[in-house]
Design a protein around this motif. Structure first.
Motif, mmCIF file in Angstrom:
data_model
loop_
_atom_site.group_PDB
_atom_site.id
_atom_site.type_symbol
_atom_site.label_atom_id
_atom_site.label_comp_id
_atom_site.label_asym_id
_atom_site.label_seq_id
_atom_site.Cartn_x
_atom_site.Cartn_y
_atom_site.Cartn_z
ATOM 1 N N UNK A 1 0.813 -1.212 0.000
ATOM 2 C CA UNK A 1 0.000 0.000 0.000
ATOM 3 C C UNK A 1 0.843 1.256 0.000
ATOM 4 N N UNK A 2 1.891 1.259 0.832
ATOM 5 C CA UNK A 2 2.774 2.421 0.895
ATOM 6 C C UNK A 2 3.537 2.598 -0.411
ATOM 7 N N UNK A 3 3.908 1.487 -1.035
ATOM 8 C CA UNK A 3 4.595 1.560 -2.327
ATOM 9 C C UNK A 3 3.683 2.178 -3.377
ATOM 10 N N UNK A 4 2.435 1.741 -3.438
ATOM 11 C CA UNK A 4 1.461 2.317 -4.364
ATOM 12 C C UNK A 4 1.290 3.809 -4.084
ATOM 13 N N UNK A 5 1.126 4.157 -2.822
ATOM 14 C CA UNK A 5 0.889 5.557 -2.454
ATOM 15 C C UNK A 5 2.041 6.455 -2.907
ATOM 16 N N UNK A 6 3.254 6.039 -2.604
ATOM 17 C CA UNK A 6 4.417 6.849 -2.980
ATOM 18 C C UNK A 6 4.543 6.997 -4.492
ATOM 19 N N UNK A 7 4.323 5.915 -5.209
ATOM 20 C CA UNK A 7 4.478 5.966 -6.664
ATOM 21 C C UNK A 7 3.358 6.769 -7.328
ATOM 22 N N UNK A 8 2.146 6.676 -6.790
ATOM 23 C CA UNK A 8 1.039 7.484 -7.323
ATOM 24 C C UNK A 8 1.302 8.964 -7.060
ATOM 25 N N UNK A 9 1.723 9.293 -5.843
ATOM 26 C CA UNK A 9 2.017 10.691 -5.522
ATOM 27 C C UNK A 9 3.103 11.252 -6.432
ATOM 28 N N UNK A 10 4.162 10.497 -6.639
ATOM 29 C CA UNK A 10 5.263 10.951 -7.488
ATOM 30 C C UNK A 10 4.800 11.167 -8.924
#
Length: 266
Positions: free
Chosen positions: A185-194
């Motif tokens: 989930x954190x990986x998805x969040x960071x990559x979406x934000x970027x």
């Protein structure tokens, strides 16, 4: 060719005549001090078309309004701001309009904006804080979700071409219910934000807001027991960041709040 000083004087005079705004530009760590918009422009040594376009937008078809749209986090942020007598975030130049739908999902974003524009002029600035509920959805891939979100941003930009779109970073959570693991989930969040922050700034000449003080390791103090919604302290940091960022976007050419990413070349 006009010098930078001459351009500064011309733009300052334009602002005085056509807007005459006075608003508070808050400083990080405090609720700020009152500054005139013209004096805040005067400190710039050089001007890009971005600043003038933002001024022009606020005095053309757009009302002097800023829309903040999102789900429960925006709902509770507004509640907190109201309790602190800051429903308009301290601005006198622009009216803050909160569009909050509890449980809002990304597919509701564009229809909500279309509905609001039927009865109101588009805003000068549109802050989007949405998308977290779609992270880990088994019916989509990370790449597919990013493409879907980017296409929505393009539609919004074409629908409201004079509005500055602002990507508000998705916040961390203690548990991502749709993901196989919280790390996923954190990986998805960071990559979406970027991806979305870069896309909004470079492709629409928009802006983005990052919240470096709201971290997962502070989940106990900054979040409620559900690990998703912010506590009073968390809302204080969130609302303060919104206020600081909007003041910065209105008074400078900087489009990245609390990041070191290169500025837009539009």
């Amino acid at each position: 060719m006009k010098s930078a000083i001459q351009h500064s004087s011309d733009l300052e005079e334009k602002i005085k005549k056509k807007i005459g705004l006075v608003f508070e530009v808050p400083l990080v760590g405090s609720w700020g001090s009152a500054l005139s918009l013209s004096s805040s422009y005067a400190i710039l040594a050089n001007y890009s078309s971005t600043v003038e376009n933002l001024v022009d937008a606020s005095i053309s078809d757009n009302t002097n309004s800023i829309w903040i749209i999102g789900s429960s986090l925006i709902y509770w942020a507004q509640k907190y701001a109201q309790q602190r007598m800051l429903n308009n975030l301290g601005f006198e130049s622009h009216k803050i309009i909160w569009h909050r739908i509890r449980g809002m999902v990304w597919s509701q974003l564009y229809p909500t904006i279309q509905k609001e524009v039927k009865n109101n002029n588009p805003p000068t600035i549109l802050v989007i804080h949405c998308g977290g509920s779609g992270i880990g959805n088994p019916h989509n891939t990370l790449k597919g979700l990013q493409m879907y979100m980017k296409s929505t941003i393009v539609n919004i930009s074409q629908f409201m071409p004079k509005t500055v779109i602002v990507w508000s970073h998705i916040l961390p959570r203690s548990k991502w219910t749709l993901c196989l693991s919280n790390n996923d989930g954190e990986n998805w969040r960071r990559r979406i934000n970027s991806a979305l922050a870069t896309f909004v700034v470079k492709k629409t000449c928009g802006a983005c807001i990052k919240y470096p003080d709201i971290l997962k390791r502070h989940i106990i103090t900054l979040f409620r027991k559900d690990g998703v919604h912010l506590s009073d302290l968390g809302n204080d940091l969130f609302v303060n960041s919104l206020r600081n960022a909007l003041g910065m976007f209105l008074s400078t050419t900087d489009r990245f709040y609390h990041t070191t990413t290169p500025t837009c070349t539009c």
